[in-house]
Design an enzyme around this catalytic site. Structure first.
Site, short mmCIF file in Angstrom:
data_model
loop_
_atom_site.label_atom_id
_atom_site.label_comp_id
_atom_site.label_asym_id
_atom_site.label_seq_id
_atom_site.Cartn_x
_atom_site.Cartn_y
_atom_site.Cartn_z
N LYS A 166 0.86 -1.19 0.00
CA LYS A 166 0.00 0.00 0.00
C LYS A 166 0.89 1.24 0.00
O LYS A 166 1.77 1.37 0.86
CB LYS A 166 -0.88 -0.04 1.26
CG LYS A 166 -1.67 1.24 1.50
CD LYS A 166 -2.54 1.15 2.75
CE LYS A 166 -3.15 2.50 3.08
NZ LYS A 166 -3.88 2.51 4.35
N VAL A 197 -14.48 -15.38 29.30
CA VAL A 197 -14.37 -14.75 30.62
C VAL A 197 -15.77 -14.36 31.08
O VAL A 197 -16.49 -13.64 30.39
CB VAL A 197 -13.47 -13.50 30.57
CG1 VAL A 197 -13.42 -12.80 31.93
CG2 VAL A 197 -12.07 -13.85 30.10
N GLU A 220 -8.24 6.62 7.98
CA GLU A 220 -6.80 6.74 7.68
C GLU A 220 -6.03 5.52 8.22
O GLU A 220 -4.83 5.61 8.47
CB GLU A 220 -6.23 8.03 8.24
CG GLU A 220 -6.58 9.27 7.40
CD GLU A 220 -5.73 9.42 6.13
OE1 GLU A 220 -4.80 8.63 5.92
OE2 GLU A 220 -6.01 10.34 5.34
P1 FAD Z 1 -11.54 -7.78 18.27
O1 FAD Z 1 -11.11 -8.16 16.92
O2 FAD Z 1 -13.00 -7.51 18.50
O3 FAD Z 1 -11.09 -8.94 19.25
C1 FAD Z 1 -11.64 -9.09 20.54
C2 FAD Z 1 -11.18 -10.41 21.12
O4 FAD Z 1 -11.64 -10.49 22.46
C3 FAD Z 1 -11.74 -11.63 20.40
O5 FAD Z 1 -10.74 -12.63 20.32
C4 FAD Z 1 -12.84 -12.11 21.33
O6 FAD Z 1 -13.09 -13.48 21.23
C5 FAD Z 1 -12.23 -11.75 22.68
N1 FAD Z 1 -13.22 -11.63 23.74
C6 FAD Z 1 -14.17 -10.69 23.90
N2 FAD Z 1 -14.91 -10.95 25.00
C7 FAD Z 1 -14.38 -12.07 25.55
C8 FAD Z 1 -14.71 -12.85 26.69
N3 FAD Z 1 -15.74 -12.54 27.49
N4 FAD Z 1 -13.96 -13.93 26.95
C9 FAD Z 1 -12.92 -14.28 26.14
N5 FAD Z 1 -12.57 -13.59 25.05
C10 FAD Z 1 -13.31 -12.50 24.76
N6 FAD Z 1 -7.89 -0.72 11.67
C11 FAD Z 1 -6.88 -0.45 10.83
O7 FAD Z 1 -5.76 -0.22 11.27
N7 FAD Z 1 -7.10 -0.42 9.48
C12 FAD Z 1 -8.32 -0.59 8.95
O8 FAD Z 1 -8.47 -0.59 7.73
C13 FAD Z 1 -9.42 -0.80 9.82
N8 FAD Z 1 -10.67 -0.94 9.36
C14 FAD Z 1 -11.71 -1.09 10.25
C15 FAD Z 1 -13.02 -1.07 9.80
C16 FAD Z 1 -14.07 -1.15 10.70
C17 FAD Z 1 -15.48 -1.09 10.23
C18 FAD Z 1 -13.81 -1.31 12.10
C19 FAD Z 1 -14.94 -1.45 13.08
C20 FAD Z 1 -12.52 -1.34 12.54
C21 FAD Z 1 -11.46 -1.19 11.64
N9 FAD Z 1 -10.15 -1.15 12.08
C22 FAD Z 1 -9.14 -0.88 11.22
C23 FAD Z 1 -9.84 -1.41 13.49
C24 FAD Z 1 -9.33 -2.83 13.61
O9 FAD Z 1 -10.28 -3.73 13.11
C25 FAD Z 1 -9.02 -3.15 15.06
O10 FAD Z 1 -8.19 -2.17 15.58
C26 FAD Z 1 -8.33 -4.47 15.16
O11 FAD Z 1 -9.03 -5.48 14.49
C27 FAD Z 1 -8.19 -4.86 16.60
O12 FAD Z 1 -9.38 -5.34 17.15
P2 FAD Z 1 -9.30 -5.93 18.59
O13 FAD Z 1 -8.33 -7.03 18.61
O14 FAD Z 1 -9.13 -4.82 19.55
O15 FAD Z 1 -10.79 -6.48 18.83
#
Ligand code: FAD
Length: 504
Positions: free
Chosen positions: A77, A186, A345
């Site tokens: 990219k 959890v 972004e």
């Molecule tokens: P999640 O992927 O939601 O993971 C959460 C984890 O917690 C999962 O494994 C779940 O099983 C676990 N969990 C939750 N509750 C429990 C429980 N009670 N017990 C055990 N496990 C639990 N970022 C970019 O940098 N570039 C992009 O192009 C981009 N596009 C995006 C588009 C959209 C529409 C959105 C919403 C977000 C985007 N993001 C982007 C952000 C990016 O997707 C996230 O920053 C990244 O995926 C990290 O997500 P996460 O790991 O914080 O959460």
């Protein structure tokens, strides 16, 4: 209290990035790192476009770039193409890498403006390698050509990647380095009655896991930082009103190579992303529920994707903003549990990366201190605020009047810090970066100029540069970029040689 057990809750991009980076702490120490995730809950499943510092994150872990890209079906990219933002029909690229280079201590866009004002009609884009390579669908890494020609400019790039495959890749990496994965949900969190620190987590099958330090990567729900510690959330909906997204990956059907850039196309109440991977396109429509129904958002998306959908539409809800504290007691929030400013972004994965960097720099295994928390919270808060302003600029710097959504964002109040930035640029093109803010002069200039904010003048020091000599230098700059782009392979050809996607 000494830290012997670190527990990461969540196995999305944030959880596995944290696990992979923290696994380095285990070398030579008896430190236990456990990651709990629930397949039943799953991950958010989006987040596939990154920015250049992410290349450094992977490099620091010792990850082999070609191998990783092959496993995740990744592409390169060079920036983001924005369509229909300043007004319908507009198109510009926000490139990685700078417009030209500083001359006589002045940012290049001032020099360009001086020549433009005296009749040189070359657009500023011809002085940026990433923009020109993106337009022509070309790609090469710096080491491919600087061995022969070290006078040619380096190229700045990031990756597009399949989020699910990337998390799986990091899982293998972290588990091989001693991180223990626990499958489970959890159900409860125990707090110390005196300190309020989290002491243990109970799973829904009755298992209890005790820890000294917890990393909350549980996504939007903020299981520890919010549900257990009630940290609070600063809501930025007023400035960043989009609060919904529908994601829908599709096949790459037309046989054309993936473009080396993300596409962000504005619609009537939000915008659509296209993230080209080797094996599919990631697509999604980000919109504001006050101005658009879910069904209309999906119809718009379906009407604007090139290939056959590969899954059911994934509807997501969010509230833009940030947690009031990112590190509270013995819980550090990373990823969506820390905050979300929308994906315009591609800054979310970057914030995971910088969060991990700061956390690792501040961490002492002797215990958690207030100074660590305060420093982490102050630095992260500033980082969020600077990115927030940059995102607001995209919505506010528009002349679109074709929908209630655009009328709202065009006329809304914006933070004083942003007003100042735009006013100074309009007056004489000056762009001051605050502290170590992420977005560069070129980033601000690209978006402002791309969306119709014009430079009213330039730094007067540009007039002191010798005219003939400077023109010769900028001619050479343009020619070397043109030469380089002409001789670069096509992006598709490069991928098939360097990192052809493996079957899932
Ligand atoms: P999640 O992927 O939601 O993971 C959460 C984890 O917690 C999962 O494994 C779940 O099983 C676990 N969990 C939750 N509750 C429990 C429980 N009670 N017990 C055990 N496990 C639990 N970022 C970019 O940098 N570039 C992009 O192009 C981009 N596009 C995006 C588009 C959209 C529409 C959105 C919403 C977000 C985007 N993001 C982007 C952000 C990016 O997707 C996230 O920053 C990244 O995926 C990290 O997500 P996460 O790991 O914080 O959460």
């Amino acid at each position: 209290m000494a830290i012997q057990q670190i527990i990461i809750v969540g196995g999305g991009t944030a959880g596995w990035m944290a696990a992979a980076a923290l696994s380095r702490l285990k070398v030579g120490r008896t430190l236990e790192i456990t990651l709990i995730e629930s397949e039943q809950i799953g991950t958010v499943g989006v987040g596939e476009a990154t920015i250049p510092p992410f290349v450094g994150f992977n490099d620091l872990l010792g990850i082999n770039e070609a191998e990783m890209l092959a496993e995740v079906g990744g592409t390169f990219k060079l920036g983001i193409q924005f369509e229909n933002w300043g007004k319908q029909g507009d198109s510009y690229i926000h490139p990685f890498g700078a417009y030209g280079y500083a001359m006589g201590g002045i940012g290049f866009h001032h020099v360009w403006h001086r020549f433009a004002a005296s009749g040189d009609n070359r657009p500023i884009q011809v002085f940026n390698l990433e923009t020109m390579a993106a337009y022509f669908g070309k790609f090469a890494r710096t080491e491919d050509y600087q061995k022969q020609r070290d006078d040619l400019p380096p190229i700045n790039y990031a990756y597009h990647l399949d989020a699910g495959r990337y998390a799986a890749y990091l899982r293998k990496f972290a588990e091989a380095r001693g991180v223990v994965r626990v499958e489970g949900k959890v159900a409860d969190t125990a707090l110390d009655a005196e300190t309020g620190f989290v002491t243990s987590l109970s799973l829904d099958d009755g298992r209890v896991l005790a820890g000294d330090l917890f990393v909350d990567c549980s996504g939007f729900r903020g299981l520890l930082i919010e549900q257990a510690l009630k940290t609070g959330y600063e809501d930025w909906t007023h400035w960043l009103p989009c609060n919904r997204a529908v994601a829908l990956p599709c096949q790459r059907e037309d046989g054309s190579p993936p473009p080396p850039f993300t596409r962000a196309t504005a619609h009537s109440a939000g915008w659509q992303w296209q993230v080209p991977l080797q094996h599919r396109n990631g697509n999604g429509h980000v919109y504001c529920s006050s101005y658009m129904e879910d069904s209309d958002a999906l119809d718009i998306l379906l009407g604007n994707i090139a290939g056959k959908p590969q899954a059911d539409p994934n509807f997501l809800r969010f509230v833009t903003g940030r947690r009031k504290k990112f590190w509270n007691k013995n819980v550090v929030a990373l990823g969506l549990s820390a905050g979300f400013m929308e994906p315009l972004e591609s800054t979310s994965i970057h914030l995971i990366n910088t969060g991990i960097d700061k956390f690792l720099s501040l961490l002492s295994l002797d215990g958690v201190t207030q100074a660590q928390q305060d420093t982490f919270n102050r630095l992260t808060g500033r980082e969020y605020a600077r990115i927030r302003d940059f995102l607001i600029l995209h919505y506010n710097a528009t002349s679109r009047t074709d929908s209630d959504f655009w009328n709202y964002v065009r006329t809304m109040d914006v933070p004083d810090t942003l007003i100042e930035k735009v006013e100074i640029f309009k007056a004489n093109g000056q762009i001051f970066r605050e502290e170590d803010e992420l977005f560069t002069e070129t980033s601000w200039a690209a978006v402002m100029m791309g969306q119709g904010v014009t430079m009213g003048g330039h730094n007067p020091m540009a007039e002191s540069l010798d005219s003939a000599k400077t023109r010769e230098e900028i001619d050479e700059m343009e020619q070397s970029i043109r030469f380089l782009v002409q001789h670069m392979p096509g992006h598709g050809e490069y991928l098939s040689r360097y990192c052809p996607a493996q079957a899932a």
